[in-house]
Scaffold this active site. Sequence first.
Site, PDB file in Angstrom:
ATOM      1  N   PHE A  56       0.810  -1.223   0.000  1.00 12.41           N
ATOM      2  CA  PHE A  56       0.000   0.000   0.000  1.00 12.41           C
ATOM      3  C   PHE A  56       0.843   1.273   0.000  1.00 12.41           C
ATOM      4  O   PHE A  56       0.349   2.342  -0.353  1.00 12.41           O
ATOM      5  CB  PHE A  56      -0.937   0.014   1.227  1.00 12.41           C
ATOM      6  CG  PHE A  56      -0.274   0.456   2.501  1.00 12.41           C
ATOM      7  CD1 PHE A  56      -0.174   1.814   2.813  1.00 12.41           C
ATOM      8  CD2 PHE A  56       0.283  -0.453   3.396  1.00 12.41           C
ATOM      9  CE1 PHE A  56       0.467   2.243   3.981  1.00 12.41           C
ATOM     10  CE2 PHE A  56       0.919  -0.037   4.559  1.00 12.41           C
ATOM     11  CZ  PHE A  56       1.002   1.321   4.849  1.00 12.41           C
ATOM     12  N   LYS A 104      -1.288  -6.838  -9.360  1.00 13.07           N
ATOM     13  CA  LYS A 104      -2.233  -6.969  -8.243  1.00 13.07           C
ATOM     14  C   LYS A 104      -1.825  -5.929  -7.201  1.00 13.07           C
ATOM     15  O   LYS A 104      -0.939  -6.159  -6.384  1.00 13.07           O
ATOM     16  CB  LYS A 104      -2.160  -8.386  -7.669  1.00 13.07           C
ATOM     17  CG  LYS A 104      -3.406  -8.857  -6.935  1.00 13.07           C
ATOM     18  CD  LYS A 104      -3.873  -7.973  -5.799  1.00 13.07           C
ATOM     19  CE  LYS A 104      -3.121  -8.213  -4.507  1.00 13.07           C
ATOM     20  NZ  LYS A 104      -3.536  -7.253  -3.436  1.00 13.07           N
ATOM     21  N   ARG A 115      -5.806  -1.633  -0.343  1.00 12.21           N
ATOM     22  CA  ARG A 115      -6.086  -0.448   0.477  1.00 12.21           C
ATOM     23  C   ARG A 115      -6.068   0.837  -0.344  1.00 12.21           C
ATOM     24  O   ARG A 115      -6.722   1.800   0.004  1.00 12.21           O
ATOM     25  CB  ARG A 115      -5.078  -0.374   1.624  1.00 12.21           C
ATOM     26  CG  ARG A 115      -5.402  -1.431   2.681  1.00 12.21           C
ATOM     27  CD  ARG A 115      -4.436  -1.403   3.806  1.00 12.21           C
ATOM     28  NE  ARG A 115      -3.490  -2.505   3.713  1.00 12.21           N
ATOM     29  CZ  ARG A 115      -2.473  -2.677   4.543  1.00 12.21           C
ATOM     30  NH1 ARG A 115      -2.262  -1.828   5.517  1.00 12.21           N
ATOM     31  NH2 ARG A 115      -1.668  -3.700   4.408  1.00 12.21           N
ATOM     32  N   SER A 120       5.132  -7.134   3.343  1.00  9.74           N
ATOM     33  CA  SER A 120       5.718  -7.475   4.640  1.00  9.74           C
ATOM     34  C   SER A 120       6.444  -8.824   4.554  1.00  9.74           C
ATOM     35  O   SER A 120       6.146  -9.648   3.680  1.00  9.74           O
ATOM     36  CB  SER A 120       4.625  -7.505   5.703  1.00  9.74           C
ATOM     37  OG  SER A 120       3.567  -8.329   5.279  1.00  9.74           O
ATOM     38  N   CYS A 173       9.458   1.605   3.589  1.00  9.62           N
ATOM     39  CA  CYS A 173      10.425   0.552   3.908  1.00  9.62           C
ATOM     40  C   CYS A 173      11.824   1.133   4.001  1.00  9.62           C
ATOM     41  O   CYS A 173      12.730   0.490   4.500  1.00  9.62           O
ATOM     42  CB  CYS A 173      10.379  -0.550   2.872  1.00  9.62           C
ATOM     43  SG  CYS A 173      11.055  -0.036   1.308  1.00  9.62           S
ATOM     44  N   GLU A 192       9.191  -4.620  12.938  1.00  6.70           N
ATOM     45  CA  GLU A 192       8.922  -3.395  12.173  1.00  6.70           C
ATOM     46  C   GLU A 192       7.625  -2.764  12.702  1.00  6.70           C
ATOM     47  O   GLU A 192       6.608  -3.447  12.823  1.00  6.70           O
ATOM     48  CB  GLU A 192       8.752  -3.775  10.691  1.00  6.70           C
ATOM     49  CG  GLU A 192       8.452  -2.590   9.793  1.00  6.70           C
ATOM     50  CD  GLU A 192       8.199  -3.027   8.333  1.00  6.70           C
ATOM     51  OE1 GLU A 192       7.456  -3.992   8.105  1.00  6.70           O
ATOM     52  OE2 GLU A 192       8.757  -2.376   7.433  1.00  6.70           O
TER      53      GLU A 192
HETATM   54  P1  NAD Z   1       1.349  -6.655   3.000  1.00  3.04           P
HETATM   55  O1  NAD Z   1       2.338  -7.765   3.136  1.00  3.04           O
HETATM   56  O2  NAD Z   1       0.198  -6.631   3.932  1.00  3.04           O
HETATM   57  O3  NAD Z   1       0.706  -6.674   1.527  1.00  3.04           O
HETATM   58  C1  NAD Z   1       1.503  -6.665   0.360  1.00  3.04           C
HETATM   59  C2  NAD Z   1       0.702  -7.291  -0.767  1.00  3.04           C
HETATM   60  O4  NAD Z   1       0.439  -8.664  -0.473  1.00  3.04           O
HETATM   61  C3  NAD Z   1      -0.665  -6.643  -0.990  1.00  3.04           C
HETATM   62  O5  NAD Z   1      -0.932  -6.595  -2.356  1.00  3.04           O
HETATM   63  C4  NAD Z   1      -1.611  -7.577  -0.258  1.00  3.04           C
HETATM   64  O6  NAD Z   1      -2.911  -7.577  -0.800  1.00  3.04           O
HETATM   65  C5  NAD Z   1      -0.961  -8.928  -0.417  1.00  3.04           C
HETATM   66  N1  NAD Z   1      -1.168  -9.821   0.723  1.00  3.04           N
HETATM   67  C6  NAD Z   1      -1.417  -9.480   2.012  1.00  3.04           C
HETATM   68  N2  NAD Z   1      -1.508 -10.570   2.770  1.00  3.04           N
HETATM   69  C7  NAD Z   1      -1.292 -11.643   1.964  1.00  3.04           C
HETATM   70  C8  NAD Z   1      -1.232 -13.050   2.190  1.00  3.04           C
HETATM   71  N3  NAD Z   1      -1.401 -13.566   3.397  1.00  3.04           N
HETATM   72  N4  NAD Z   1      -0.963 -13.837   1.129  1.00  3.04           N
HETATM   73  C9  NAD Z   1      -0.770 -13.334  -0.089  1.00  3.04           C
HETATM   74  N5  NAD Z   1      -0.812 -11.997  -0.354  1.00  3.04           N
HETATM   75  C10 NAD Z   1      -1.071 -11.166   0.666  1.00  3.04           C
HETATM   76  O7  NAD Z   1       2.175  -5.298   3.048  1.00  3.04           O
HETATM   77  P2  NAD Z   1       1.607  -3.806   3.133  1.00  3.04           P
HETATM   78  O8  NAD Z   1       1.079  -3.568   4.504  1.00  3.04           O
HETATM   79  O9  NAD Z   1       0.737  -3.515   1.977  1.00  3.04           O
HETATM   80  O10 NAD Z   1       2.942  -2.977   2.915  1.00  3.04           O
HETATM   81  C11 NAD Z   1       3.818  -2.637   3.946  1.00  3.04           C
HETATM   82  C12 NAD Z   1       4.972  -3.602   4.031  1.00  3.04           C
HETATM   83  O11 NAD Z   1       5.681  -3.625   2.796  1.00  3.04           O
HETATM   84  C13 NAD Z   1       5.983  -3.201   5.078  1.00  3.04           C
HETATM   85  O12 NAD Z   1       6.432  -4.350   5.735  1.00  3.04           O
HETATM   86  C14 NAD Z   1       7.099  -2.572   4.272  1.00  3.04           C
HETATM   87  O13 NAD Z   1       8.360  -2.583   4.887  1.00  3.04           O
HETATM   88  C15 NAD Z   1       7.073  -3.424   3.054  1.00  3.04           C
HETATM   89  N6  NAD Z   1       7.711  -2.760   1.923  1.00  3.04           N
HETATM   90  C16 NAD Z   1       8.891  -3.269   1.485  1.00  3.04           C
HETATM   91  C17 NAD Z   1       9.550  -2.667   0.429  1.00  3.04           C
HETATM   92  C18 NAD Z   1      10.845  -3.231  -0.076  1.00  3.04           C
HETATM   93  O14 NAD Z   1      11.199  -2.965  -1.206  1.00  3.04           O
HETATM   94  N7  NAD Z   1      11.562  -4.018   0.715  1.00  3.04           N
HETATM   95  C19 NAD Z   1       8.986  -1.553  -0.194  1.00  3.04           C
HETATM   96  C20 NAD Z   1       7.760  -1.069   0.270  1.00  3.04           C
HETATM   97  C21 NAD Z   1       7.129  -1.696   1.332  1.00  3.04           C
END
Ligand code: NAD
Length: 498
Positions: free
Chosen positions: A149, A173, A177, A226, A281, A383
């Site tokens: 998100f 995909k 949010r 995450s 991140c 985190e």
């Molecule tokens: P999230 O893991 O909740 O969701 C990421 C994506 O996965 C979304 O599209 C979501 O719909 C999907 N998803 C959620 N739960 C899932 C599941 N159980 N199985 C399969 N798909 C699922 O993450 P978020 O809250 O949207 O984003 C924040 C996180 O992303 C933080 O941990 C942040 O550090 C990380 N992030 C990492 C980077 C990087 O490059 N390392 C960059 C940006 C954000």
Amino acid sequence: MRNIEHFINGKLVTGSSGRHGDVFDPNTGKVQARVALANAAELDLAVQSAAAAQPAWAAVNPQRRARVMMEFVRLLEAHKEELSALLASEHGKVLSDAHGDVQRGLEVIEFVCGIPQLQKGEYTQGAGPHIDVYTAYQPLGVVAGVTPFNFPAMIPMWMFGPAIATGNAFILKPSDRDPSTSLRLAELMLEAGLPPGILNVVNGDKEVVDAIVAHPQIKAVSFVGSSDVAQAVYAAGASHGKRMQCMGGAKNHGIVMPDADLDQVVADLMGAAYGSAGERCMALPVVVPVGEATANALRAKLLPAIKALKVGLSGDPGAHYGPLVTAAHKARIEGYIQLGVDEGAELVIDGRGLKIPGHEAGFFLAPTLFDHVTAKMKTYREEIFGPVLQIVRAESFEEALALPSRHQYGNGVSIFTRNGDAAREFADRVEVGMVGINVPIPVPVSYHGFGGWKRSGFADLNQYGMDSVRFFTRTKIITQRWPRDGEEVQSSFVIPTM
Ligand code: NAD
């Protein structure tokens, strides 16, 4: 109520799964739209349209594919305000920061405008008698991306830019949010000249991500989110024989050496720790002053700077940051703040309880500061992803170096110092993927690459830069021999050697 649908084969398509999610306005706390949550059948529709369109797109010469990207850059420039306002309305980040979200994605598109050069193969003339060898980087076919998100414009563009420029068709995909920006980007790609079916947006949650990872026609999946989800998606995709890159969470440290310019450090920390409400991140939520005197001086300078920060509506040009993305995320961060108190850290500034007049139900949280946080605390190990800065005091350079190196995450880290030798030693030895020296947010430029170590990145190849060209292509090596007329015909029973 506005409905947010899918974008398949160049058209908006109404969801048919019967499942929907809420999209909030974080400023008011109210639901502003319903997003369709796709099932496996809807995904398959997108995959079939992608698979049908991809061969012709791969056959378009790279100069012409680049021209579509160049036109897309022009459209991104022209629609920057609109895209920024759209993403801010669902994410909650302030407009100036939303501009950066679009701009950072645009820079990756600019990078892939060079695809004729970037995707060019290698050639050796005369590798043997009448033998030439060449290498081709061919697209994989249909590939997919799953995005978080917190960067609704930048991260989708990190993925679909290189994937499409190299000749693939892409299924995006986005986060459920804040999904609207992805749909708008897909429309703009079509306007830029991309054939229908090459960029499809399928909205959804875990159900459709599981279907993406299992779909036999999807050859590679790029994921950012995450760490627990990243690791599970990585493992599932690999078990289906797919090429995977799954970026995860972070806990970036800023090491402050005794010789650092503390005014500069404090100015840098304000943006890096609290910008975008800490929902980055590459945020810097842990500061590690080296030595007691550095810690006390830093803390004294941090207090007035934090108190001067303004939290406001995402459209308020005077606000440094806006609301958090959802009430659930806000409650999670407040839970960590309470846990920090219970674990024995010193809560120096408590950001809980902030109300913006007229927007009392918005998801606002004021900046929070903890001191005397230790490596054993859960609030340090995990985190938080909110506007919470933790001071972890270290006695020496070695102790400071060990903290990020031993942490489960290894995304970014920064050192603030005037000593080149210390900086060099730190950059060389720290076990983290992206390092800043007097740079608080060391996000690499678009022609390098982006990726963390340890639980921040389950991937062999990084996002954007040359790695992305390699990730979205497979290498074919062709050895060709054109015998001369009249050459003697003979069998050979030994492995060819040079
Ligand atoms: P999230 O893991 O909740 O969701 C990421 C994506 O996965 C979304 O599209 C979501 O719909 C999907 N998803 C959620 N739960 C899932 C599941 N159980 N199985 C399969 N798909 C699922 O993450 P978020 O809250 O949207 O984003 C924040 C996180 O992303 C933080 O941990 C942040 O550090 C990380 N992030 C990492 C980077 C990087 O490059 N390392 C960059 C940006 C954000």
